[in-house]
Design an enzyme around this catalytic site. Structure first.
Site, short mmCIF file in Angstrom:
data_model
loop_
_atom_site.label_atom_id
_atom_site.label_comp_id
_atom_site.label_asym_id
_atom_site.label_seq_id
_atom_site.Cartn_x
_atom_site.Cartn_y
_atom_site.Cartn_z
CG HIS A 186 38.74 41.52 30.20
ND1 HIS A 186 38.36 41.43 31.53
CD2 HIS A 186 38.14 40.48 29.58
CE1 HIS A 186 37.58 40.38 31.69
NE2 HIS A 186 37.43 39.79 30.53
CG ASP A 221 39.22 43.68 33.96
OD1 ASP A 221 38.89 44.33 32.95
OD2 ASP A 221 39.13 42.43 34.04
CB SER A 253 34.61 38.63 30.48
OG SER A 253 35.73 37.81 30.48
#
Length: 272
Positions: free
Chosen positions: A83, A128, A224
């Site tokens: 992502h 992911d 992230s």
């Protein structure tokens, strides 16, 4: 670290029973504060050379720019979240930084050198994970790789063990000032069944690893793609958390690295 934009889970009614009322949200995408940066909440300042495998990733794309973290796994490869790479046209990699704006050096890489998992699904946060091919770097005290788990440890759940997450950004859900220093915190791995109560079994599969976030200590906006490490080994990639905030006590979730060892090896040649 990148600001969170809420994921809207519009799953067909046949799947509704698998979903909880809590939709996962990526640290990159949280929209609680008007900033593209975020950090581990209530963490500690890292000292120089404490996390030589940590890199900062400044992405640009048609939707703007955002900040993520990543881990050096070889002198020509960085591992991060899908992502983070999704929608990006390029990334500038910050190597050897403790102060976020003062890296030892940077490299800018175009999206042609991204290897994003072909089966990444943002809706259910599946697969992911991404690789970034980089110019070769010379390792030093401040820049070095982190070990991948051994194939033999692929069945380990790590439940009850304490791992360390690291990254840059904001200090709380309300903060707006960008952090100067690399942050870290110790987090205890929990059973996936506990995590599923917050996010459902459709979201929290065996390829996800979750940690408890007591006393408002958690990964947050912009963490992230960053590392979750256990005894010098990379076991997780920061993936998603609660849309209600980073300090609410809900579990934080990571891509489970042991589930992708073959994928990493086949795409980069890197193994334990």
């Amino acid at each position: 670290m990148k600001v969170f934009v809420f994921l809207v889970l519009a799953i067909a009614s046949a799947s509704a029973g698998l979903l909880s009322q809590t939709a996962p949200v990526h640290p990159r995408d949280r929209t609680i504060v008007p900033s593209i940066n975020g950090r581990i909440t209530n963490g500690n300042n890292a000292v120089a050379n404490q996390f030589p495998y940590q890199v900062g990733l400044s992405f640009t794309g048609s939707e703007g720019s955002w900040w993520c973290g990543g881990s050096i796994i070889d002198n020509s490869w960085v591992l991060t979240a899908a992502h983070c790479t999704s929608g990006a046209s390029s990334v500038t990699i910050y190597y050897g930084a403790t102060v976020r704006t003062s890296p030892q050096f940077t490299h800018t890489v175009s999206s042609k050198d991204f290897i994003q998992h072909v089966n990444y699904i943002s809706l259910t946060v599946r697969n992911d994970i991404s690789l970034i091919k980089t110019p070769a770097v010379t390792f030093s005290a401040s820049i070095n790789k982190i070990a991948l788990p051994a194939i033999a440890s692929s069945y380990s759940t790590y439940v009850g063990q304490t791992a360390v997450a690291s990254g840059w950004g904001l200090t709380s859900d309300e903060a707006t000032a960008v952090a100067r220093d690399l942050q870290f915190t110790d987090l205890t791995v929990i059973e996936n069944s506990v995590c599923q109560k917050a996010f459902s079994s459709l979201i929290v599969t065996s390829r996800v690893i979750c940690v408890a976030t007591p006393k408002g200590t958690s990964t947050c906006q912009g963490d992230s793609g960053g590392p979750l490490a256990l005894d010098g080994t990379l076991i997780g990639i920061t993936s998603f958390g609660s849309p209600d905030g980073c300090e609410v006590g809900e579990p934080a979730a990571f891509t489970r690295v042991t589930s992708y060892l073959e994928w990493i090896k086949s795409n980069s040649g890197v193994s334990d």
